[in-house]
Scaffold this active site. Sequence first.
Site, short mmCIF file in Angstrom:
data_model
loop_
_atom_site.label_atom_id
_atom_site.label_comp_id
_atom_site.label_asym_id
_atom_site.label_seq_id
_atom_site.Cartn_x
_atom_site.Cartn_y
_atom_site.Cartn_z
N ASP A 1 0.83 -1.21 0.00
CA ASP A 1 0.00 0.00 0.00
C ASP A 1 0.87 1.26 0.00
OD1 ASP A 1 -2.12 1.68 0.31
OD2 ASP A 1 -2.85 0.82 2.18
N ASP B 1 -10.32 4.23 -1.66
CA ASP B 1 -10.90 3.23 -0.74
C ASP B 1 -12.43 3.15 -0.88
OD1 ASP B 1 -8.31 3.23 0.12
OD2 ASP B 1 -8.81 3.31 2.25
C1 GLA Z 1 -5.35 2.33 2.78
C2 GLA Z 1 -5.88 1.19 1.92
C3 GLA Z 1 -6.95 0.44 2.69
C4 GLA Z 1 -6.36 -0.10 3.99
C5 GLA Z 1 -5.78 1.04 4.80
C6 GLA Z 1 -5.00 0.53 6.01
O1 GLA Z 1 -6.33 3.29 3.02
O2 GLA Z 1 -6.39 1.69 0.71
O3 GLA Z 1 -7.45 -0.63 1.89
O4 GLA Z 1 -5.36 -1.05 3.68
O5 GLA Z 1 -4.88 1.82 4.02
O6 GLA Z 1 -4.37 1.54 6.72
#
Ligand code: GLA
Length: 518
Positions: free
Chosen positions: A277, A337
């Site tokens: 990520d 997200d």
């Molecule tokens: C980002 C990702 C999410 C999750 C969070 C965790 O926002 O896009 O899917 O993994 O981080 O902190």
Amino acid sequence: MVRFSNRRLTATLICFLLLWLFLAVGFSSTASAADLTGRWLHEENTADGNTTQIVLVFQQTGSQLTGKIIFSWGELKISNGSTDGKTFHFDLMTPADDKNPAKYQGSIQGDELQISSRWPGNNNTEYTARRTSNDMGEPPARIEPPALHPVPYNGLAATPPMGWNSWNHFEGKVSDAVVREIADTMASNGMRDAGYVYINIDDTWEGKRDEAGNIRPNNKFPDLKALADYVHSKGMKLGIYSSPGPKTCGGYEGSYGHEEQDARTYAQWGIDYLKYDWCSAGRIYRNTDLQAVYQKMGDALHATGRPIVYRLCEYGMDDPWKWGPSVGANLWRTTGDITDHWSALDYTGFAQSDLAPFAAPGHWNDPDMLEVGNGGMTDDEYRTHMSLWALLAAPLLAGNDVRTMSAATREILLNREVIAIDQDPAGHQAKRISKQGDVEVWARPLSDGSLAVGLFNRGPADADVTVRWSDLGVSKTSDVRDLWTHTTIEGVRDSYARKVPRHGVVMIKIQTPRVVSK
Ligand code: GLA
């Protein structure tokens, strides 16, 4: 008399001088206490032993306040900032909502700020920040990523990965015990046997590094090797999460400068899937570096010799569908997200049509994990979620608490006919065939020559939806299999019409030439 007056005058002058001095000193000390210019640190210790930080960087000019806020995942510029010397307020435009800013306000108490923030859709958060040094929050020096070269395909994810991920429901509350119970449940409730085999731990598992730089889990995960062994003993696989930046989005330890070492550690533990990520990497690298940075971990995973599914998570920046396969990735997030609201599903899911050419066995577009069963949508909306994801050949990562899910949620996640569409070995992704207002028809060609079709109603009221064979390139009388009612209508000519509930779907398989389904 004159002498007396002179003495009085002198005394009066001295009094004025003292008063002026007193006021001047008092005023200047009040002014400097109220000047917000500089850096302010908020630190928070979580129960798992991690410390997260937020740094507020302010520049005060008169009553105007400018600057930025540095979070673990990146920084945001403040706007509309002002202060009266005792209180202050400002806005932050957040990545999640480009219309409604997050609202910040607070009071100044010497070298301490009392802050109250409200992000769109969330409750107020109160916290304290203290004056800190001028380099606080600055990222480490840039490590140049290696030159681009193709990373070999790992041979995994011939169909879109299926499983479960901790983030959407548990966030920071995931633990060894939760993961074991989820594995137990999925091994016995039909999910594993339907293909949901990856149990993926998302952010907040990370602890500190040991003296040799090896990453260690925090106190929620006493022994990740033992956990992987347990999950494997259930016939399932274990996934983990990290970031190419120094910190993850949740403010935990990332893999920056430790990529090879972390990949080796994951392999030693028996990890089968990595979600990587971007988060704080964005404070060191530019978007034009994305490919090289992701390639570094692709190389590191390849070098371990262990088959580990590699999932990029960089929210669709710089078109990862164009270069994902060459960095060894099996899937890549195409969007920001997802959240458990119809508006998020509607916005994310229906924006994927143009990416169809980039999906293929081993390499998948990923519009994010499932929210089915998390409670923020109706069952009709969750059926739309599941149907659309299956048509999109998206990974199916359940994101709910499968230990306590309702019968309706279970039925949606375990619809074998819909899962079969998602897992069709040809790996074609659906495209939008027609759109009339809120009503859309999407179709996906399947390996047996039939077509999976979604009749979607994105509108606020029930609607009649018709799909015409001519729009789909179907010329013959066909059988129509309803994949949610599990019934077949034989010999349908020219078109098929149904009433579709608000935010709902009718998902069918069109079999032609006529094949009678039993
Ligand atoms: C980002 C990702 C999410 C999750 C969070 C965790 O926002 O896009 O899917 O993994 O981080 O902190």
